[in-house]
Design an enzyme around this catalytic site. Structure first.
Site, PDB file in Angstrom:
ATOM      1  CE1 TYR A 197      -4.627  -0.790   0.969  1.00  0.00           C
ATOM      2  CE2 TYR A 197      -3.401  -2.817   0.681  1.00  0.00           C
ATOM      3  CZ  TYR A 197      -4.612  -2.155   0.750  1.00  0.00           C
ATOM      4  OH  TYR A 197      -5.785  -2.836   0.607  1.00  0.00           O
ATOM      5  NE  ARG A 356      -8.976 -14.995   3.319  1.00  0.00           N
ATOM      6  CZ  ARG A 356      -8.226 -15.748   2.514  1.00  0.00           C
ATOM      7  NH1 ARG A 356      -8.656 -16.048   1.303  1.00  0.00           N
ATOM      8  NH2 ARG A 356      -7.049 -16.196   2.897  1.00  0.00           N
ATOM      9  CB  CYS A 382     -13.360 -19.360  -2.820  1.00  0.00           C
ATOM     10  SG  CYS A 382     -14.739 -18.506  -2.008  1.00  0.00           S
ATOM     11  CB  CYS A 410     -19.001 -14.932   3.361  1.00  0.00           C
ATOM     12  SG  CYS A 410     -18.210 -16.550   3.554  1.00  0.00           S
ATOM     13  CD  GLU A 460     -27.805 -36.640  -5.467  1.00  0.00           C
ATOM     14  OE1 GLU A 460     -27.152 -37.235  -6.345  1.00  0.00           O
ATOM     15  OE2 GLU A 460     -28.123 -35.432  -5.550  1.00  0.00           O
ATOM     16  CE  LYS A 478      -9.832 -27.118  -5.680  1.00  0.00           C
ATOM     17  NZ  LYS A 478     -10.768 -27.162  -6.815  1.00  0.00           N
TER      18      LYS A 478
END
Length: 687
Positions: A197, A356, A382, A410, A460, A478
């Protein structure tokens, strides 16, 4: 609570300010108390989020950074006295939680200011530049230590700030800090000798080429940051705590070039030797804490780690720095709470910064304290909702305006910073609602419906819940996505939602007039016109376990294709990427911190990438392609993975849709996890 976590819940001090525990909410743009990219005011949405975090056992809370000079409309932050009066009325409610509040102040962005296509037009057209100046003075808000290229755009370069402007900023910091102190705020944090910055641009040799008192020597480069803390202490007293957001190492090879973990490179910014000296110098100037990570906007994945970055990626550098200062040091960046607790117990750091994860679940600390960690909705790193500023060849920041103005949302939690439109409203007319498809969209719809008082029933066709997210979360790195899938499946059990697995629905008429949510997802786009297409392995099939050979051609260089190529390389395979566009991951919604990591990783590890290349044929041992000039060539390979995208696959087509039906997820429009979860939430709230 797990005993290993106990060091996180011990008290500590920043100057004279006692903090009840070591958990720090670090600042995120969008969680501001005085608004973000709008006229400054006391922001109720930001205050509500900050208060919820404080009520849920954070020790030190830092709202989103506040530019001392607002990029929109050009106001100085100290000019609106009413918002400080509103803040003063709110502070007693905050302090009831036992948490402490430091407000983060920034001199601005300089060459890191995110330029959009609209801003390019405003700047390059002389008439529009003059006309827009009262609203957005790009010449001022992009000004840097010296003339320098903008991180996002070649069309809006940065000029050098004048000495008069620098001194105006310093005065403004003092005035603002005094107003915050008078409003009851516990301290301030200066952002930043951090992340590239504006203040950091003054300290960095590759940006700062000045020859006056704010450049040249070490003392000159750090003078701006030093004079800020001196002015605040002069205005507020020596006992008023001032923290500094600080990047230990810049991890930067050059303009728009970061350095990856483990990379051998020449540092153009702040290396560790300078950092040791700078940290001590800044402590002596009056800073009472260093809130640390690494990186610059040129190496953005250090300050905003995507899922590809190692956990605790900044800890070793921060712990090494801790030995050279006598003030508290906080470490942030993909921190694991147990690792953080161990580091605190050993004296390597004094506090642990988290950001986050509070967006994904503001109550996560309380849940962790009560041994309910399985109920924590995980952040999956993400950036789709909180920070999806994306950049690829030929564009500046390619981000929707609504996202630019509304950061800190989010992807996995539709309610975060959006409770004005996303909140659970109990139904007055409970009813059974049929959901066809048990992917993330179907499960989110069922979760919200059940919380409202309805009776959702999921059908399903496969033997497990998760849909395409099972494949999407399959790569070795992941784990956070697999945690989210486990969280959703757990919610279905906890809420006692009726689920029918191995049940394919082919005719919705069997449900009569019941409300129906169709969540049947998407199907892969097949390259049927390519000779030999039957030899290709579809991306999801690979992710679900299909075997591939040693050298693998990945056709499609979007996010999915690049992540597959990354996984192949991690497993020791030899991927080759073939992409029709002129850059990898040239798609909206993918944060530059994420995409630049992958692009630079492929470059570092010499993964062959063929851009502006079209697949023509597939053979057993090679693929035939044409380049942008139409020249034909072959690429030898053992296997070919097709990652050509997906096509919506609704059970009932739009033309046949009845009034009692609605769609969620990719069966309506292929998007990302954010679009799936947010739409599912909204559809469930309408019924």
């Amino acid at each position: 609570m797990d005993k290993k976590l106990e060091p996180l819940f011990t008290p500590w001090k920043i100057a004279t300010c006692q903090i009840k525990n070591r958990i720090v909410l670090t600042s995120m743009g969008g969680t501001d108390l005085f608004g973000w990219m709008e006229r400054n005011h006391f922001d109720k949405a930001g205050a509500d989020f900050i208060l919820e975090v404080a009520k849920n056992n954070a020790g030190l809370v830092l709202p989103g950074c506040q530019p001392i000079y607002n990029p929109m409309f050009g106001q100085w932050l100290y000019s609106n006295k009413k918002m400080y009066q509103d803040l003063a009325k709110w502070m007693p409610e905050f302090h009831k939680t036992g948490a402490k509040l430091f407000v983060q102040l920034t001199a601005g962005f300089g060459r890191s200011f995110t330029i959009s296509p609209m801003m390019e037009k405003l700047y390059t057209n002389k008439f529009l530049r003059v006309l827009s100046k009262p609203v957005m003075d790009l010449d001022k808000i992009t000004a840097s230590a010296s003339e320098a290229p903008n991180r996002w755009s070649d069309k809006v370069p940065s000029r050098a700030l004048t000495v008069e402007e620098i001194r105006e900023y310093i005065t403004a910091f003092g005035k603002t800090a005094k107003l915050l102190k008078e409003a009851g705020v516990d301290g301030v944090e200066i952002h930043a000798v951090h992340e590239g910055y504006l203040l950091d641009q003054f300290t960095l040799k590759y940006v700062n080429k000045r020859t006056d008192e704010y450049g040249g020597s070490f003392a000159g480069r750090y003078r701006f940051a030093v004079e800020i803390v001196q002015e605040i202490k002069r205005q507020c007293g020596l006992d008023f705590p001032v923290s500094l957001r600080y990047s230990v190492i810049s991890k930067t090879r050059g303009f728009r070039q970061g350095a990856l973990p483990g990379e051998d490179y020449d540092e153009v910014g702040r290396d560790f030797e300078e950092s040791k000296k700078a940290a001590k110098y800044l402590q002596e100037a009056g800073y009472d804490m260093l809130n640390c990570d690494n990186g610059t906007y040129d190496a953005w994945y250090w300050a905003h780690p995507p899922i590809y970055m190692p956990e605790n990626c900044n800890l070793s550098d921060v712990a090494a720095l801790r030995k050279y200062v006598d003030i508290p040091v906080v470490c942030a960046g993909r921190m694991d709470p147990r690792v953080a607790a161990e580091a605190i117990e050993k004296g390597d750091i004094d506090g642990a910064g988290f950001a986050r994860q509070f967006l994904a679940d503001p109550r996560w600390v309380t849940k962790m304290m009560h041994g309910q960690e399985a109920d924590i909705r995980p952040c999956i790193l993400c950036h789709n909702g909180c920070f999806n500023m994306c950049h690829y060849k030929g564009v500046p920041n390619d981000q929707e305006l609504s996202d630019s103005l509304h950061l800190a949302r989010c992807a996995v939690n539709a309610e975060t910073m959006q409770k004005d439109k996303h909140y659970i409203k109990p139904t007055k007319h409970p009813k059974k609602i049929i959901i066809i498809g048990g992917g993330i969209g179907g499960m989110e719809a069922a979760r919200v419906l059940k919380k409202r008082g309805h009776e959702p029933v999921i059908y399903e066709k496969s033997g497990e819940l998760g849909g395409t997210f099972i494949a999407a979360s399959a790569e070795s790195y992941k784990g956070k996505l697999r945690d989210l899938l486990a969280w959703y499946r757990r919610q279905m059990k906890l809420l006692e939602i009726e689920v029918h697995l191995n049940t394919e629905i082919t005719d919705v008429r069997q449900f009569g007039k019941s409300d129906i949510i169709i969540a049947t997802g998407a199907v892969p786009r097949r390259l049927m016109m390519i000779p030999g297409n039957e030899l290709m392995i579809e991306a999801c099939d690979f992710l679900r376990g299909a075997e591939v050979g040693e050298k693998v051609a990945v056709v499609g260089g979007g996010l999915t294709g690049c992540e597959i190529a990354y996984e192949l390389a991690l497993k020791g395979k030899k991927p080759v990427i073939v992409e029709m566009k002129d850059d990898l991951i040239s798609q909206k919604g993918v944060c530059l911190a994420n995409s630049s990591y992958l692009r630079e990783w492929f470059e570092l590890y010499r993964v062959p990438v063929y851009l502006e290349t079209t697949l023509k044929e597939v053979w057993e041992d090679c693929i035939v392609c044409t380049d942008k000039e139409g020249k034909e060539f072959t690429i030898e390979c053992d296997s070919v993975i097709s990652s050509a995208g997906y096509i919506p696959n609704p059970l009932v087509k739009e033309n046949d849709r009845e009034s009692n039906m609605d769609y969620v997820g990719d069966c309506k429009a292929v998007g990302n996890l954010r679009s799936v979860i947010w739409r599912a939430y909204e559809v469930a709230m309408r019924l």
